[in-house]
Design a protein around this motif. Sequence first.
Motif, PDB file in Angstrom:
ATOM      1  N   GLY A 225      61.912  57.533  68.909  1.00  0.00           N
ATOM      2  CA  GLY A 225      63.474  56.792  69.165  1.00  0.00           C
ATOM      3  C   GLY A 225      64.554  57.983  69.930  1.00  0.00           C
ATOM      4  N   PRO A 427      68.168  55.628  74.073  1.00  0.00           N
ATOM      5  CA  PRO A 427      67.167  55.622  72.774  1.00  0.00           C
ATOM      6  C   PRO A 427      66.933  53.738  72.036  1.00  0.00           C
ATOM      7  CG  PRO A 427      69.442  55.897  73.064  1.00  0.00           C
ATOM      8  CD  PRO A 427      68.718  56.511  74.021  1.00  0.00           C
ATOM      9  N   PRO A 428      66.571  53.608  70.935  1.00  0.00           N
ATOM     10  CA  PRO A 428      66.054  52.269  71.150  1.00  0.00           C
ATOM     11  C   PRO A 428      67.315  51.045  70.936  1.00  0.00           C
ATOM     12  CG  PRO A 428      65.974  53.009  68.833  1.00  0.00           C
ATOM     13  CD  PRO A 428      65.753  54.149  70.287  1.00  0.00           C
ATOM     14  N   ARG A 431      70.885  52.235  68.775  1.00  0.00           N
ATOM     15  CA  ARG A 431      71.631  53.641  68.837  1.00  0.00           C
ATOM     16  C   ARG A 431      72.299  53.969  69.553  1.00  0.00           C
ATOM     17  NH1 ARG A 431      69.627  54.611  64.079  1.00  0.00           N
ATOM     18  NH2 ARG A 431      69.593  56.424  64.761  1.00  0.00           N
TER      19      ARG A 431
END
Length: 453
Positions: A225, A427-428, A431
């Motif tokens: 992440g 970022p996923p 996010r």
Amino acid sequence: MRLTVIGTGYLGATHAACMAELGHEVIGLDVDAGKVAALRAGRVPFHEPRLAEILARHTASGRLRFTTSYEEAGAFGQVHFVCVGTPQRRDGDAADLAYVEDAFAAVARHARKGALLVGKSTVPVGTAARLAERHPVEIAWNPEFLREGFAVQDTLRPDRLVFGVRTARAERLLRSVYAPVLATGTPLVVTDFATAELVKTAANSFLATKISFVNAMAEVCEAAGGNVRALAEALGHDDRIGRAYLRAGVGFGGGCLPKDIRAFAHRAAELGVDLGFLRQVDAINMRRRDRVVDLARELCGGGVLGARVAVLGAAFKPDSDDVRDSPALNVAARLELEGADVTVYDPEAMDNARKAFPLLGYALSAEEALRGAELVLLLTEWRQFREIDPVWAAGLVARPRIVDGRGVLDAERWTAAGWCFRALGGPPPGRNAATGSPRPTPAPRRADGSAGR
């Protein structure tokens, strides 16, 4: 001085034109009569900024000419530069030295007394010494460090010159050839054959390792992440590491790095040295292409069958029309095999791309490629792609979904324009690209770019 350049591919044509620019009289030799005819007419058979104007100027003045005759070249030149290719062998990772060996043998037969034969091709360590034993002529090695898109600059104003020599006479001749370059303060390393050969392969291996390192960190960031852009920025402030080539993406390709690291590892193994880490560098690089394909499937709901995909980029890097081992075309072809309707656009590499991948679809402009697309992949970081207005682009596509395969787009700007944005090592979803904190979900946008649900 009177120089000849044997082989007029990317390296040879550039070297010949730039040696004429330095004031020498130059003959370029190639066995391909069609290539020689084009160069005689002042036409460069590939894209390289500034090269066409230099070539045309010196072919017109008579300082630079081209031939298919070894007899003519041998009688003319004081120094002969061998610039032929060393591709990967079909039966393994080793370099194929057939072109180098044939060129040295042919020049040695026809060279006048006292001539110097200088290798510039990238070869396995030990090649120069073997050639010196085989041919009754003086040999030196002068590796090239050209970057496609900057080849003229790298020849006329290199960051270093390396001479691999065995005699003071060979060094003096090479100093005379490069006198205008050395006069500007360019660093010179004078060394033995083996070290000169190793400089090029070591440099390419270090560069490939740095690129694959940041791409491995992108994999870790995705799993944890994190944000590889912020990570690379922080690493780049360390003077021991530096910022150059610390940008995660779909990886390297082209006609040099992939084959050179494989050949280097192979040659090291022959010498009893384990450079197995280079095989891991190669593996990391190749699986970045897998990741782009995975992201394409993910954004298309699990599969790309029937999806209209726009691929921006075909060349392996910007400012080039070279499609050898192009990550962009590799990904495009894989998606096409999975049933996607793929359209490719590149500012310079379209002809080469069509020859290499004739079954793919091609557009005449970025706008044409984007129109009606359900997924966009940016896979070569041309300036015109980096500067695309995401609001304008949203008005062209059927669905605003994009994978930034080169880490060059502003994620916040594209997201704010309504795009579903993914990048390697980013970022996923959901996010913030800069901070990793949660971000608001933007309203979806219609094909005309307007907001709506």
